[in-house]
Design an enzyme around this catalytic site. Structure first.
Site, mmCIF file in Angstrom:
data_model
loop_
_atom_site.group_PDB
_atom_site.id
_atom_site.type_symbol
_atom_site.label_atom_id
_atom_site.label_comp_id
_atom_site.label_asym_id
_atom_site.label_seq_id
_atom_site.Cartn_x
_atom_site.Cartn_y
_atom_site.Cartn_z
ATOM 1 N N GLU A 21 -29.163 9.884 -72.114
ATOM 2 C CA GLU A 21 -29.268 8.452 -72.408
ATOM 3 C C GLU A 21 -30.489 8.167 -73.282
ATOM 4 O O GLU A 21 -31.580 8.657 -72.991
ATOM 5 C CB GLU A 21 -29.368 7.641 -71.115
ATOM 6 C CG GLU A 21 -29.162 6.156 -71.364
ATOM 7 C CD GLU A 21 -29.205 5.328 -70.075
ATOM 8 O OE1 GLU A 21 -28.549 4.290 -70.026
ATOM 9 O OE2 GLU A 21 -29.883 5.739 -69.124
ATOM 10 N N ALA A 61 -35.848 8.604 -63.716
ATOM 11 C CA ALA A 61 -34.619 9.203 -63.192
ATOM 12 C C ALA A 61 -33.476 8.835 -64.128
ATOM 13 O O ALA A 61 -33.629 7.995 -65.007
ATOM 14 C CB ALA A 61 -34.332 8.706 -61.771
ATOM 15 N N GLU A 119 -29.023 8.276 -64.153
ATOM 16 C CA GLU A 119 -27.861 8.077 -63.308
ATOM 17 C C GLU A 119 -26.641 8.868 -63.739
ATOM 18 O O GLU A 119 -25.501 8.358 -63.670
ATOM 19 C CB GLU A 119 -27.508 6.589 -63.279
ATOM 20 C CG GLU A 119 -27.018 5.983 -64.598
ATOM 21 C CD GLU A 119 -28.098 5.421 -65.495
ATOM 22 O OE1 GLU A 119 -27.764 4.646 -66.407
ATOM 23 O OE2 GLU A 119 -29.278 5.755 -65.296
ATOM 24 N N HIS A 152 -31.719 2.629 -57.063
ATOM 25 C CA HIS A 152 -31.435 2.188 -58.436
ATOM 26 C C HIS A 152 -30.388 3.099 -59.079
ATOM 27 O O HIS A 152 -29.402 2.625 -59.652
ATOM 28 C CB HIS A 152 -32.739 2.211 -59.240
ATOM 29 C CG HIS A 152 -32.597 1.801 -60.672
ATOM 30 N ND1 HIS A 152 -33.097 0.613 -61.158
ATOM 31 C CD2 HIS A 152 -32.031 2.410 -61.742
ATOM 32 C CE1 HIS A 152 -32.831 0.503 -62.453
ATOM 33 N NE2 HIS A 152 -32.186 1.600 -62.827
ATOM 34 N N GLU A 153 -30.612 4.398 -58.985
ATOM 35 C CA GLU A 153 -29.681 5.330 -59.635
ATOM 36 C C GLU A 153 -28.308 5.315 -58.973
ATOM 37 O O GLU A 153 -27.278 5.400 -59.656
ATOM 38 C CB GLU A 153 -30.268 6.746 -59.621
ATOM 39 C CG GLU A 153 -31.638 6.874 -60.263
ATOM 40 C CD GLU A 153 -31.725 6.246 -61.644
ATOM 41 O OE1 GLU A 153 -30.747 6.356 -62.413
ATOM 42 O OE2 GLU A 153 -32.756 5.626 -61.955
#
Length: 854
Positions: free
Chosen positions: A140, A275, A277, A310-311
């Site tokens: 990403e 991190a 996802e 969050h992930e």
């Protein structure tokens, strides 16, 4: 391979839709010894119109050969392969015109495992005297093209069947479960993984290396494991527990089962972001996944829990339903930010995590008041534009705006709208308005009209609250010190509370551009214009209402509301609408405060005041700090007491740090030295005290302390303790010791992932920050070559604290000639913030010197 230049336009970066993929069968063979990889892929594509060439993305890859294969097995050879470096595309010229229909594109390619923590890269660690390499991916926003040629745009979703060829004895993991393992020549193995769900290229993940993977925990039938380098597996328990809770909680909240077959969480020693996802295989910095729960502070535990939540929120919101293009990335990240706090709040309600979020939100307020702010959503054309979306406004303002909407609508109605959105768009791509429409249809409220104003307009309102006879009048005006006559307005969702002895009344209202009037329910009511503090606004009261508010702050206001009072008051000082002395007067009455988030807001303002005074005035200011903070610490003491909350322990550490550093209190410094020594020797010291003691000892420490801290940073038993000691090196005030820290950022002593953040913290050093800036300025090009491109902006992370006129001029002149293209707007904001605080210094320094000078 031929190379052609390109021009910078949207057409340059968006792929044609004449050919689109539906499936990738991808094989990767990394060599950890030579830091290279080879690969081949068979991409099932649909040709929508006759073509003589196929255009897809590739970057830093060599396409060796390929063909286009028809359903009957016949093949069309590639006549040419042209890589356009500027647009990061490869054009495959075909030997003949290809008709419409389904085809298989076969390509063979190779590349390098880079050291920049993007694409397919190498991460290194030492274990028992030997050095080991892990090959890991991070794609990403637009770096899948660095690993394999692909249609690297989020709406071109496909299924991925991944195979990895690796040396025997290594662990290989990917998004989906392993389904086949076969031995090959030369001691290698072939590991094949099940097909993934339909997803975007940026979510593909492969990790190969010497790793330890835990036995799977069960999250309603979904196996969940944690992977780490050997020797760290004992630090995985907290992550496993949080992961199972979060996966179950989100499945309930969304009312949709987890969409993949398994979930692995992997800690990577070198990782540029916090991190990522990746569907079914989430990757993390070690410090945000691996932790000893008994040795971690409340803040460290919350960081890990919030990051995991969050992930995992992304598994549905972002992975199952994905934005159509990168202009919508804000919604992915903002929603995951908001949902992570909602999840952790359900897991640990006593943590009051939304009070913590409000403190984080203060940074977004500061940025969004600038002339260089931006709307939450804005046009994205190039990969640099996409990179620039990953900022405070995306994560924090976006999350805060969603929190505002959720609180105004009510949790259940908001949740039901989210469920409608996910059911409608599962496995597909959306635009921002699709979410507002779903919530609006579910609730009957004008959600799209409200949210369009908040998403597509920069800035936020200041709400004026004044008494008007037997009524309360609410008006709005954009909070913009540089443009006081800005006409921007919003539909503002507010929760208003009036309280009086024996009673309370709450209204949920929408403040439109022409304002709002409510009845004053009781003659002596305390009016809270942003009850709960959830709205992304500042609130300013007339003299009468403000006096009531502050007089009854500890009886009628929640900690979140008291925090808003402090934060809004400091914002007025920064904007030039109030004096620094008025802030001192306000916080002087807060020595009885018991909430850490309120204290953090107080200390943030006081720390700025400390930067603007010298000599005798500063010593008197330190007396003020000591007199304010010492009673609060004396109430708590240094030792844990029965029945204490996590928040009490967090406050104890904050107060020790404030007394020892901002108050320069010798008694506190002596206590901190004893606590740090005991903790380092293995004795049990309350983690918040141990962490604060590290900072205090560094602030007051000398050469022997510095050597111990360097050694501890190298050999710390947990990632959290490593970070405590590493970043504490930037607090030392000896020029010689500070210089050694700066030089270490260019060596293997400090990992490249940490270099920009260490230098940013060094810039914040009150006494030596200017030297840290000079080091960054003089080594700019070398530093950029060492760190991940996405982290370059962090090299300017502390410049707002450098307010000496000569340093300001130097910083501003340097960046006029040295852009950070992937974070251009963030750079402009950093420079404007420096100018804002330099102007504050000019106003506040004489005033504070006079107040504390004699």
């Amino acid at each position: 391979m031929d190379h052609e230049p390109s021009t910078d336009s949207e057409a340059t970066y968006r792929l044609p839709r004449s050919v689109t993929p539906s499936r990738y069968d991808l094989t990767l063979e990394p060599s950890l010894e030579t830091s290279t990889f080879e690969g081949n892929e068979a991409i099932t594509v649909t040709v929508h119109e006759p073509v003589t060439e196929i255009v897809l993305n590739a970057k830093e890859l060599e396409v060796l050969d390929g063909s286009l294969e028809a359903a009957d097995g016949s093949a069309i050879d590639l006549e040419k392969v042209v890589l356009d470096v500027g647009s990061e595309r490869v054009t495959l010229g075909l030997a003949e015109t290809v008709s419409t229909g389904e085809w298989i594109l076969r390509l063979r390619f190779r590349g390098t495992l880079n050291d920049r923590m993007v694409g397919f890269y190498r991460s290194r660690y030492d274990d028992e005297g030997a050095s080991h390499v892990i090959a890991a991916t991070h794609f990403e926003a637009t770096d899948a093209r660095m690993c394999f040629p692909c249609w690297d745009e989020p709406d071109l979703k496909a299924t991925f069947g991944v195979t990895v060829i690796a040396a025997g004895g290594l662990t290989a993991i990917s998004n989906a479960p392993e389904i086949e393992r076969a031995p090959l020549a030369e001691g290698r193995i072939r590991v094949r993984f099940a097909d993934t769900m339909v997803m975007s290229t940026y979510l593909v993940c492969v990790i190969v290396g010497r790793l330890v993977v835990t036995e799977p925990a069960n999250a309603r039938g979904v196996p969940m494991r944690v992977a780490s380098r050997p020797g760290k597996e004992h630090l995985t328990g907290f992550a496993a527990d949080v992961g199972v809770f979060a996966l179950d909680w989100f499945a309930d909240y969304y009312d949709i089962a987890y969409p993949e077959a398994k979930l692995d969480q992997a800690a990577i020693p070198d990782f540029a972001q916090g991190a990522m996802e990746n569907t079914g295989l989430v990757t993390y910095r070690e410090t945000l996944l691996l932790m000893d729960d008994a040795l971690a502070t409340f803040a460290e535990r919350l960081d890990v829990a919030e990051t995991i939540a969050h992930e995992l929120a992304h598994m549905w919101f972002g992975d199952l339903v994905t934005m159509r293009w990168w202009n919508g990335i804000w919604l992915n990240e903002a929603f995951a930010t908001f949902m992570s706090y909602l999840c952790v709040d359900a897991m640990e309600p006593d943590w009051r995590v939304f009070d913590v979020f409000q403190r984080i939100r203060a940074n977004a307020f500061e940025i969004d008041a600038l002339e260089t702010t931006r709307p939450i959503e804005y046009p994205v054309h190039s990969p640099n534009d996409a990179s620039g979306m990953f900022d405070t406004l995306t994560y924090t303002k976006g999350g805060a705006v969603l929190r505002m909407l959720e609180q105004w609508l009510g949790r259940d109605r908001f949740r039901d709208g989210i469920r409608r959105y996910l059911r409608t768009h599962a496995y597909a791509n959306t635009e921002t308005h699709d979410l507002w429409d779903a919530i609006g249809e579910e609730t009957g409220e004008p959600v799209r009209r409200i949210m369009d104003a908040w998403i597509f307009q920069p800035g936020y309102p200041a709400i004026g609250v004044r008494r008007d006879g037997d009524a309360i009048r609410f008006d709005q005006k954009r909070f913009s010190p540089s443009h006081p006559d800005d006409p921007t307005t919003w539909p503002v969702p507010l929760i208003v509370r009036q309280s009086w002895p024996g009673g309370e009344h709450v209204d949920r209202v929408l403040v439109e551009p022409d304002g709002l009037q409510l009845p004053l329910v009781s003659e002596d009511a305390v009016v809270v214009g942003n009850a709960g503090g959830a709205a992304f606004v500042r609130v300013f009261y007339d003299e009468e209402l403000r006096a009531r508010l502050t007089a009854r702050a500890f009886t009628d206001l929640t900690p979140a509301e008291r925090q808003c009072v402090i934060d809004d008051a400091w914002a007025s000082v920064v904007a030039g609408d109030a004096s620094a002395s008025s802030f001192i007067d306000l916080v002087a009455d807060f020595s009885q405060e018991t909430d850490p988030s309120v204290w953090q807001a107080i200390v943030a303002g006081l720390a700025w005041c400390d930067r603007f005074i010298e000599g005798e005035a500063r010593e008197r200011f330190r007396d003020f700090v000591r007199n304010l903070v010492r009673p609060a610490l004396e109430r708590l003491g240094w030792e844990r007491r029965p029945g204490e909350r996590d928040l009490d322990r967090e406050l104890r550490g904050d107060l020790i740090r404030t007394l020892g550093v901002l108050g320069d209190d010798p008694e506190t410094q002596a206590g901190a030295r004893e606590a740090e020594s005991e903790s380092r020797a293995g004795a049990h010291v309350e983690p918040s005290v141990a962490a604060a003691a590290v900072d205090v000892v560094a602030f007051a420490g000398g050469p022997e302390d510095y050597e111990r801290f360097r050694a501890r940073a190298k050999d710390a038993p947990t990632p959290q303790e490593h970070d405590r000691y590493l970043y504490a090196l930037t607090r030392f005030r000896s020029e010689e010791l500070f210089e050694r820290t700066l030089r270490a950022t260019t060596t293997d002593e400090i990992r490249a992932q940490d270099t920009p953040f260490v230098l940013a913290r060094a810039q914040v050093n009150r006494d030596l920050g200017a030297r840290a800036w000079a080091f960054v300025r003089d080594g700019w090009d070398d530093l950029l070559g060492r760190i991940a491109p996405s982290n370059a902006i962090a090299l300017a992370g502390g410049i707002r604290t450098l307010t000496d006129p000569d340093v300001v001029a130097d910083v501003q002149a340097f960046f006029a000639e040295h852009d950070v293209p992937q974070n251009h707007l963030m750079l402009l904001q950093a420079l404007e913030r420096q100018r804002v605080f330099a102007a504050l210094r000019q106003r506040a320094a004489p005033e504070l010197t006079e107040r504390f000078g004699g």
